[in-house]
Design a protein around this motif. Sequence first.
Motif, PDB file in Angstrom:
ATOM      1  N   PRO A 127      -6.477  13.899   2.729  1.00 28.06           N
ATOM      2  CA  PRO A 127      -6.390  12.525   1.997  1.00 28.06           C
ATOM      3  C   PRO A 127      -4.568  11.916   2.180  1.00 28.06           C
ATOM      4  O   PRO A 127      -4.766  11.187   2.171  1.00 28.06           O
ATOM      5  CB  PRO A 127      -5.724  13.684   0.829  1.00 28.06           C
ATOM      6  CG  PRO A 127      -6.857  14.411   0.853  1.00 28.06           C
ATOM      7  CD  PRO A 127      -6.603  14.765   2.448  1.00 28.06           C
ATOM      8  N   ASP A 128      -4.000  13.419   2.721  1.00 25.51           N
ATOM      9  CA  ASP A 128      -2.975  12.136   4.008  1.00 25.51           C
ATOM     10  C   ASP A 128      -2.865  11.273   4.856  1.00 25.51           C
ATOM     11  O   ASP A 128      -2.313  10.261   3.839  1.00 25.51           O
ATOM     12  CB  ASP A 128      -1.747  13.457   3.669  1.00 25.51           C
ATOM     13  CG  ASP A 128      -0.962  13.717   3.007  1.00 25.51           C
ATOM     14  OD1 ASP A 128      -1.025  13.813   1.436  1.00 25.51           O
ATOM     15  OD2 ASP A 128      -0.949  15.398   2.876  1.00 25.51           O
ATOM     16  N   LYS A 150      -5.019   9.444   5.026  1.00 25.26           N
ATOM     17  CA  LYS A 150      -6.104   8.322   5.097  1.00 25.26           C
ATOM     18  C   LYS A 150      -5.251   7.569   4.149  1.00 25.26           C
ATOM     19  O   LYS A 150      -5.343   6.486   4.609  1.00 25.26           O
ATOM     20  CB  LYS A 150      -7.471   8.988   3.724  1.00 25.26           C
ATOM     21  CG  LYS A 150      -8.050   8.021   3.153  1.00 25.26           C
ATOM     22  CD  LYS A 150      -9.388   8.098   2.722  1.00 25.26           C
ATOM     23  CE  LYS A 150     -10.055   6.971   1.981  1.00 25.26           C
ATOM     24  NZ  LYS A 150     -10.994   7.173   1.469  1.00 25.26           N
ATOM     25  N   GLU A 151      -4.235   8.215   3.440  1.00 27.99           N
ATOM     26  CA  GLU A 151      -3.337   7.581   2.524  1.00 27.99           C
ATOM     27  C   GLU A 151      -1.819   6.604   3.438  1.00 27.99           C
ATOM     28  O   GLU A 151      -1.828   5.365   3.600  1.00 27.99           O
ATOM     29  CB  GLU A 151      -2.388   8.659   1.162  1.00 27.99           C
ATOM     30  CG  GLU A 151      -1.425   7.145   0.593  1.00 27.99           C
ATOM     31  CD  GLU A 151      -0.436   8.356   0.041  1.00 27.99           C
ATOM     32  OE1 GLU A 151       0.084   7.592  -1.226  1.00 27.99           O
ATOM     33  OE2 GLU A 151      -0.693   9.548  -0.146  1.00 27.99           O
ATOM     34  N   ALA A 164      -3.602   3.952   5.146  1.00 29.04           N
ATOM     35  CA  ALA A 164      -4.358   2.218   3.873  1.00 29.04           C
ATOM     36  C   ALA A 164      -2.794   1.159   4.442  1.00 29.04           C
ATOM     37  O   ALA A 164      -4.119   0.280   4.298  1.00 29.04           O
ATOM     38  CB  ALA A 164      -4.701   3.554   2.859  1.00 29.04           C
ATOM     39  N   ARG A 165      -1.947   1.396   5.144  1.00 28.45           N
ATOM     40  CA  ARG A 165      -0.705   0.682   5.304  1.00 28.45           C
ATOM     41  C   ARG A 165      -1.576   0.038   6.400  1.00 28.45           C
ATOM     42  O   ARG A 165      -0.334  -1.176   6.068  1.00 28.45           O
ATOM     43  CB  ARG A 165       0.167   1.437   5.631  1.00 28.45           C
ATOM     44  CG  ARG A 165       1.026   1.945   4.517  1.00 28.45           C
ATOM     45  CD  ARG A 165       2.323   3.078   5.512  1.00 28.45           C
ATOM     46  NE  ARG A 165       1.704   3.912   6.225  1.00 28.45           N
ATOM     47  CZ  ARG A 165       2.543   4.062   7.442  1.00 28.45           C
ATOM     48  NH1 ARG A 165       3.832   3.905   7.303  1.00 28.45           N
ATOM     49  NH2 ARG A 165       2.355   4.740   8.336  1.00 28.45           N
ATOM     50  N   GLU A 182       0.596  -1.245  -0.101  1.00 34.95           N
ATOM     51  CA  GLU A 182      -0.030   0.421  -0.025  1.00 34.95           C
ATOM     52  C   GLU A 182       0.671   0.847   0.516  1.00 34.95           C
ATOM     53  O   GLU A 182       0.219   2.346   0.103  1.00 34.95           O
ATOM     54  CB  GLU A 182      -0.988   0.287   1.457  1.00 34.95           C
ATOM     55  CG  GLU A 182      -2.124  -0.974   1.273  1.00 34.95           C
ATOM     56  CD  GLU A 182      -3.020  -0.950   0.557  1.00 34.95           C
ATOM     57  OE1 GLU A 182      -3.177   0.227  -0.686  1.00 34.95           O
ATOM     58  OE2 GLU A 182      -3.466  -2.074  -0.668  1.00 34.95           O
ATOM     59  N   ILE A 183       2.300   1.063  -0.176  1.00 36.27           N
ATOM     60  CA  ILE A 183       2.868   1.915  -0.409  1.00 36.27           C
ATOM     61  C   ILE A 183       3.669   2.395  -1.287  1.00 36.27           C
ATOM     62  O   ILE A 183       4.848   2.102  -2.120  1.00 36.27           O
ATOM     63  CB  ILE A 183       4.185   1.690   0.656  1.00 36.27           C
ATOM     64  CG1 ILE A 183       3.984   1.670   2.043  1.00 36.27           C
ATOM     65  CG2 ILE A 183       5.135   2.931   0.502  1.00 36.27           C
ATOM     66  CD1 ILE A 183       4.770   1.079   3.268  1.00 36.27           C
ATOM     67  N   TYR A 189       1.076  16.631   7.510  1.00 38.02           N
ATOM     68  CA  TYR A 189       0.273  15.599   6.555  1.00 38.02           C
ATOM     69  C   TYR A 189      -0.801  15.228   7.802  1.00 38.02           C
ATOM     70  O   TYR A 189      -1.925  14.317   7.018  1.00 38.02           O
ATOM     71  CB  TYR A 189       1.273  14.845   6.188  1.00 38.02           C
ATOM     72  CG  TYR A 189       2.092  15.321   5.578  1.00 38.02           C
ATOM     73  CD1 TYR A 189       1.835  15.599   4.051  1.00 38.02           C
ATOM     74  CD2 TYR A 189       3.973  14.607   5.851  1.00 38.02           C
ATOM     75  CE1 TYR A 189       3.070  15.875   3.392  1.00 38.02           C
ATOM     76  CE2 TYR A 189       4.755  15.219   4.934  1.00 38.02           C
ATOM     77  CZ  TYR A 189       4.106  15.263   3.215  1.00 38.02           C
ATOM     78  OH  TYR A 189       4.896  15.271   2.345  1.00 38.02           O
ATOM     79  N   LEU A 229       3.955   8.260  -1.030  1.00 38.27           N
ATOM     80  CA  LEU A 229       3.603   8.183   0.265  1.00 38.27           C
ATOM     81  C   LEU A 229       4.785   8.098   0.729  1.00 38.27           C
ATOM     82  O   LEU A 229       5.409   7.845   1.592  1.00 38.27           O
ATOM     83  CB  LEU A 229       2.720   7.394   0.699  1.00 38.27           C
ATOM     84  CG  LEU A 229       2.749   6.436   2.565  1.00 38.27           C
ATOM     85  CD1 LEU A 229       2.237   7.855   2.961  1.00 38.27           C
ATOM     86  CD2 LEU A 229       1.828   5.064   2.632  1.00 38.27           C
TER      87      LEU A 229
END
Length: 445
Positions: free
Chosen positions: A127-128, A130-131, A134-135, A99-100, A122, A104
């Motif tokens: 958006p940041d 959430k990203e 996500a990992r 997911e990276i 961040y 990211l």
Amino acid sequence: MPIFVHISDIHFGQEKRTGEVIVNNDVKERLITDARRTLDAIGKYPAAGIIVTGDIAYAGKVDEYKRAAEWLDRLAEAIGCSKASVHLVPGNHDIDRDEIGSGLELMLREVGEKGEPLLDHYLAREPDRKEMYARFAAYIPFAEGYNCPLDRNGGLAGDKPVHLGDGKSLRFIGLNTALTCSKGKGEEGHLIVGERQRVLPMEAGQELVVLAHHPMRWLLDGADAFSYIKNRARLLITGHEHNPTVDVEGTPDGGKLLVLAAGATVPPSNEVLLYTYNVIEFGLDATGEKLVVTVHPRSWDHERKNFVADTSPLKGQDPTFTLDCPNFCSGLDGGASAQSEDDVAQPQETVVAAPAAPLEAQSTPMPDDFALVLLKFFRDLTPGQRLKVLVRLGELPDDWTEELSHAIERQVVDDLGSSGRLQPLSEAIEWVLSEEENGGKTEHG
């Protein structure tokens, strides 16, 4: 008094990549048996729970947590504690590196170089943020089930009390030291936990046990984090380095901080290390004002092909440590007799009882029935199944199309529990699981 089985760096899933499935599975079977025998031998069965200091999975995948859940349930049953009585934090292997993306990875590298202001920047951007989280997609529901949720604003990775009696308790605080982990090597000294985590809470009658995967020297803000720990905690338990040690650090008030670094329960195949775990006892001394901690290290004996007692992590120290506990004595100031003249000259902090607060500052353990339903809802159901449960209970409309965040799910589950609807929630969970087993043919009603 409570006793815990402490494991770390289990790396569920790595055996599929190394061809050591049979060996690693045998070790985990022997650990279950040995933990029960150890508790019986020291007369401390049943245990109060399990402590896991990260790297539960190897690649942060859903199937790895499924296998971990099944094994943890069997370990809990063997040592006599509730399946929900698990305290855990994430490690670097609990992030899904798939997911990276390049963006990211660059962002995380920059954070490691420029520090906390950039991390805060961040985290403030949805958006940041959430990203970044996500990992942890597979870890998040697994941990939520054990009531050790990740605060996705950069905060703690769990906050749970354990009562000792007589108005005294331990508070297990989890740090997410994997918050800024990326794909690359060379992260030692560049990870960050941030002030939302390192500024530890203080409350009269409670002493802190801090759980973290990485030792503090792996953190860019580790010196400040360790300063908070030395001043506000009695025990720091870490993993990651696979080198079991038990050390005592002096604290500014003349007390002691016990620092327990875990070995790997299942080390990577490229490391010539023992399989290890610990049994940790907590109690009070005769005065009821000091914490007594006894550490029983266990490690794999290659000749016997089983776990045995191993005193080497103690480095000649007695396994029982008696720790002064200012918060047990007379509030946060430790009592007037413990203050220096300089301390007395300064305004003292007023101690007030903590309000009956929500989950982020719990003062009482969660009821067992709710804890088990929470475990099954988050850990054992897929996102789609959780949605079905909430729709069946009428908490969401049939045509719900929006993304269902964990925050919304948790709020609904908490509301159901507090409003006396725990039984319908449990029944809806069983209905969904039964429907799945029957290929979706269960009658609706």
